[in-house]
Design an enzyme around this catalytic site. Structure first.
Site, PDB file in Angstrom:
ATOM      1  N   LYS A 187      23.039  -8.105-138.249  1.00 55.17           N
ATOM      2  CA  LYS A 187      24.410  -8.334-138.779  1.00 55.17           C
ATOM      3  C   LYS A 187      25.306  -8.587-137.479  1.00 55.17           C
ATOM      4  O   LYS A 187      25.872  -7.666-136.752  1.00 55.17           O
ATOM      5  CB  LYS A 187      25.126  -7.365-139.471  1.00 55.17           C
ATOM      6  CG  LYS A 187      26.279  -7.633-140.299  1.00 55.17           C
ATOM      7  CD  LYS A 187      26.080  -8.556-141.294  1.00 55.17           C
ATOM      8  CE  LYS A 187      27.467  -8.661-142.199  1.00 55.17           C
ATOM      9  NZ  LYS A 187      26.964  -9.650-143.409  1.00 55.17           N
ATOM     10  N   SER A 382      26.280 -13.357-146.871  1.00 47.80           N
ATOM     11  CA  SER A 382      26.658 -12.140-147.088  1.00 47.80           C
ATOM     12  C   SER A 382      27.457 -11.989-148.362  1.00 47.80           C
ATOM     13  O   SER A 382      26.960 -12.135-149.437  1.00 47.80           O
ATOM     14  CB  SER A 382      27.910 -11.909-146.022  1.00 47.80           C
ATOM     15  OG  SER A 382      27.956 -10.349-145.685  1.00 47.80           O
TER      16      SER A 382
END
Length: 596
Positions: A187, A382
C-alpha cells in the site's frame, strides 16, 4: 354573463391549443431541417487532451454548449458508424495523449471493430512527441490502417515509465510529521510522505505494472504493424526517432502534411466525400443500442466520498458520491424495464464507508434479480475495486490499474510547521480522545493503537468481502491483496477480473446474464436533466425530499478552468500536507504519474 364567461374561456382555451400546436409544428419543422449525415462521409476526430470518462449532467458545461467527446461517445459513434453505409472512413488527428493505457485500449478496440466492417481509418500527427514521450499516442495510432506524421515531426516512442515524489526529508524540514498506518507492505500511497525512495515492495509492484503495460503495448504495435516484437523493441530502444527513421522502421506509412493527408483520404474515400466531426455525427445519427429491453448504465467515476457526487473547483477533481451512485443503482433496480445493470467504474478509491454504501446496492441489485456487470476504466483500485467486487462479472482492459486491496489512514502533525510561521494552535477538548484527530498533537500511544486497530478492522472486512464476492478462499485472496496494484491483465490471472475488454464486452455479458437476445436499449441512470434543473442544482436548490432522487452534483464550467488551474495544484498539496481538511480517504490507491 355566465355564458359570456364560459365563451371567453373557450376562446382562450382554443387560442392556447392553437399556440401549443404552432410550437409543436415549429419544433417539428426545425427538427426536419436540421443538418443530416451526408451520403458519403469521413468522420474526423481531433484528440488534443485526455478524454474524460464521464461528464456530470448537472454542470454548466452540460447546460450550455457542447463538451468534448467522452470515451463512451467515441466508442458509440464508431459502433454506429461501422454499420452506416454512408460512413467511408475515420480520420483522427492526434495532437496529444488520448488518456491512460486503459482508455487507449478502449479506443483501439473500437477502431479495430470499425475497420472490421470494411471501413478505412487514418491517423495523423504533426509529431508524436516534441521533447516528450508519445508512446501512448503512437500505441493508439498503430491500430489504424495508415499512420502519417509531418516531415518535420518525430516519433518519440521511448517506452513506459513513471516518477514518484518522495518528500520525507522535505517534510522534516518543514516541520510536518506523518503519522500514517497502512495495510500492508504494497500500500504505497503513504510512501510519498514516509519514505525518501522506493521500498522493495513498492518498487516490485510498480516495476511489474510498468512491465505489464510495456508488454501489452509491444504486442499491440507488433500485431498492428506486421512487425516482430523484437523489431518494435529495438525501435523503442533507438527512440526518439525522426520521422524519416520511423518510416524506415515501418512505424509510419508516410511523411505528409495535413493537406496531403486530406488529399489522400479524399482519393481513397471517393469523389464527393464530405468530412464530419465525430461528435456531430453522433448527435445526428444517434447512439446505438436504443431499442429493446433496457440495460441501465450507471457511472462510478472519481474519488469516492460520502454524500453527493460533485466537482471540486479547487482540486479540479470529480468525486464519486456514495449517496448519488447508490441512488442511481436503486433507481435502476426499481425500474421494471431494466433487465441488467452495466456499472462503469473509474475510481482510485476513497472513503471506506461510502465504498461500502455503493457495494451494498450492487449486492441488493443482484438479490432482486438484476445482474450487475462492471466495466472498469482507467482504474478500479482500492475503494474502486471495493464497489466492483460484488458484481456478477468484472471486465477490465489489460491496462486497467486494479486491485490495491488494502487501506491506509492517520494524520499529518503540522504543529512545528505552524510554529515556524509564528502561528500557535492550542487545542482544547472535553473527553479523553476529543483532540485525537487534531493536526496540532501527535497520537498518544493509546490513540495510535486505536488507529492501527481501525486499519486492521477495515482490512479484514475488505478482504473477507472481496473473497466472498469473487468466490475465492480468503487465504488465496489475501495473497494477492496486501495493498498491491495490478494491471487488468495480471488481475485476471489472479482471479480479481473475469474478462478483458471494454464497453462491448461488458454489454455482451450483461445480455447473457439477463438472458437477452437481439437489440437492447442502454439507458443512462440517473436520467439526464434539463437546463432548469441543472441551474437549480448549481445554485444549491434541491427539488423534492426523496433521497432516491439524488443525482449528480455540479461541475465547474469550462470558462473558469484556466483561472483555477494554477490554484488547484497548490490546493491538492495543502490537502496532502494536512493544511486543508478534507474527508478521510482510507481506501485509496497510488495513481502513478505514468509517462509513455
Amino acid at each position: 354573463m355566465k355564458r359570456f364567461f364560459i365563451g371567453s374561456l373557450a376562446v382562450v382555451g382554443g387560442i392556447s391549443l392553437l399556440f401549443v400546436a404552432a410550437i409543436v409544428g415549429l419544433a417539428y419543422l426545425a427538427a426536419s431541417h436540421r443538418p443530416g449525415v451526408p451520403d458519403s462521409v469521413v468522420l474526423e476526430l481531433d484528440i488534443s487532451e485526455p478524454l474524460r470518462e464521464h461528464v456530470p449532467e448537472a454542470s454548466l458545461t452540460s447546460a450550455f454548449g457542447e463538451h468534448a467527446p467522452t470515451v463512451r461517445d467515441v466508442v458509440d459513434a464508431l459502433e454506429r458508424a461501422g454499420e452506416d453505409g454512408r460512413v467511408k472512413g475515420l480520420l483522427v488527428r492526434l495532437e496529444g495523449p488520448a488518456g491512460s493505457t486503459a482508455v487507449v485500449q478502449e479506443l483501439r478496440d473500437a477502431v479495430k471493430a470499425f475497420r472490421s466492417r470494411g471501413k478505412k481509418a487514418w491517423a495523423y500527427a504533426d509529431t508524436f512527441g516534441e521533447g516528450t514521450s508519445a508512446t501512448g499516442t503512437y500505441y493508439l495510432a498503430s491500430a489504424f490502417d495508415a499512420v502519417y506524421v509531418q516531415p518535420s515531426g518525430d516519433v518519440s516512442v521511448t517506452g513506459v515509465g513513471q516518477e514518484t515524489p518522495f518528500a520525507r526529508d522535505a517534510l522534516v524540514k518543514l516541520g510536518v510529521k506523518p503519522q500514517m498506518g497502512k495495510r500492508h507492505e504494497y500500500k504505497a500511497a503513504v510512501n510519498t510522505f514516509t519514505e525518501q525512495t522506493y521500498t522493495e515492495p513498492h518498487r516490485e509492484e510498480s516495476t511489474r505494472y510498468l512491465t505489464s503495460i510495456f508488454e501489452q503495448m509491444l504486442r499491440g504495435v507488433s500485431e498492428a504493424r506486421g512487425l516482430t516484437p523484437e523489431q518494435v523493441r529495438a525501435a523503442l530502444d533507438e527512440a526518439p526517432l525522426t520521422g524519416a527513421r520511423a518510416l524506415e522502421l515501418k512505424l509510419v506509412d508516410g511523411l505528409l502534411y495535413r493537406d496531403e493527408v486530406l488529399a489522400k483520404v479524399k482519393d481513397t474515400a471517393g469523389e464527393g466525400v464530405k468530412r464530419l466531426y465525430l461528435e456531430k455525427y453522433l448527435e445526428r445519427a444517434g447512439r446505438p443500442h436504443t431499442k429493446g429491453p433496457v440495460v441501465a448504465l450507471v457511472y462510478g467515476a472519481g474519488t469516492i466520498s460520502r454524500g453527493r457526487s460533485e466537482s471540486n473547483p479547487m482540486s479540479g477533481e470529480d468525486t464519486l458520491g456514495g449517496e448519488t451512485v447508490a441512488a442511481a443503482l436503486r433507481k435502476a433496480v426499481e425500474d421494471e424495464r431494466v433487465r441488467a445493470i452495466l456499472f462503469r467504474v473509474d475510481s482510485p478509491g476513497g472513503s471506506y464507508v461510502a465504498s461500502d454504501t455503493v457495494r451494498r446496492e450492487v449486492q441488493r441489485a443482484r438479490e432482486k434479480g438484476k445482474p450487475v456487470i462492471v466495466s472498469m476504466g482507467t482504474y478500479a483500485a482500492s475503494g474502486g475495486y471495493f464497489i466492483a467486487m460484488d458484481a456478477d462479472r468484472i471486465v477490465a482492459q489489460p491496462g486497467t490499474l486494479t486491485g490495491s486491496i488494502g487501506v491506509y489512514g492517520g494524520k499529518m502533525v503540522t504543529a512545528e510547521l505552524w510554529a515556524k510561521l509564528g502561528v500557535s494552535w492550542e487545542p482544547l477538548g472535553v473527553g479523553k480522545n476529543a483532540t485525537m484527530y487534531s493536526s496540532s498533537l501527535e497520537f498518544t500511544p493509546e490513540q495510535h493503537a486505536k488507529n492501527e486497530a481501525s486499519l486492521d478492522r477495515v482490512y479484514e472486512d475488505f478482504t473477507a468481502k472481496a473473497a466472498a464476492g469473487r468466490k475465492l478462499p480468503v487465504e488465496k485472496l489475501r495473497e494477492v491483496a496486501r495493498g498491491r496494484v495490478w494491471s487488468g491483465e495480471d488481475a485476471r490471472e489472479k482471479g480479481l477480473v473475469d474478462e478483458l475488454g471494454g464497453f462491448p464486452v461488458a454489454l455482451r455479458l450483461a445480455k447473457e446474464a439477463a438472458k437477452l437476445e437481439g437489440e437492447v436499449r442502454v439507458e443512462l441512470f440517473p436520467k439526464e436533466k434539463g437546463t432548469a434543473e441543472v441551474l437549480a442544482d448549481l445554485l444549491g436548490e434541491r427539488r423534492g425530499d426523496n433521497s432516491d432522487d439524488v443525482e449528480a452534483g455540479g461541475s465547474v464550467a469550462a470558462p473558469l478552468r484556466p483561472v483555477l488551474a494554477r490554484t488547484q495544484a497548490l490546493y491538492r498539496l495543502a490537502v496532502r500536507l494536512g493544511l486543508v481538511e478534507e474527508r478521510q480517504h482510507v481506501l485509496a490507491a497510488p495513481v502513478p504519474d505514468t509517462t509513455w
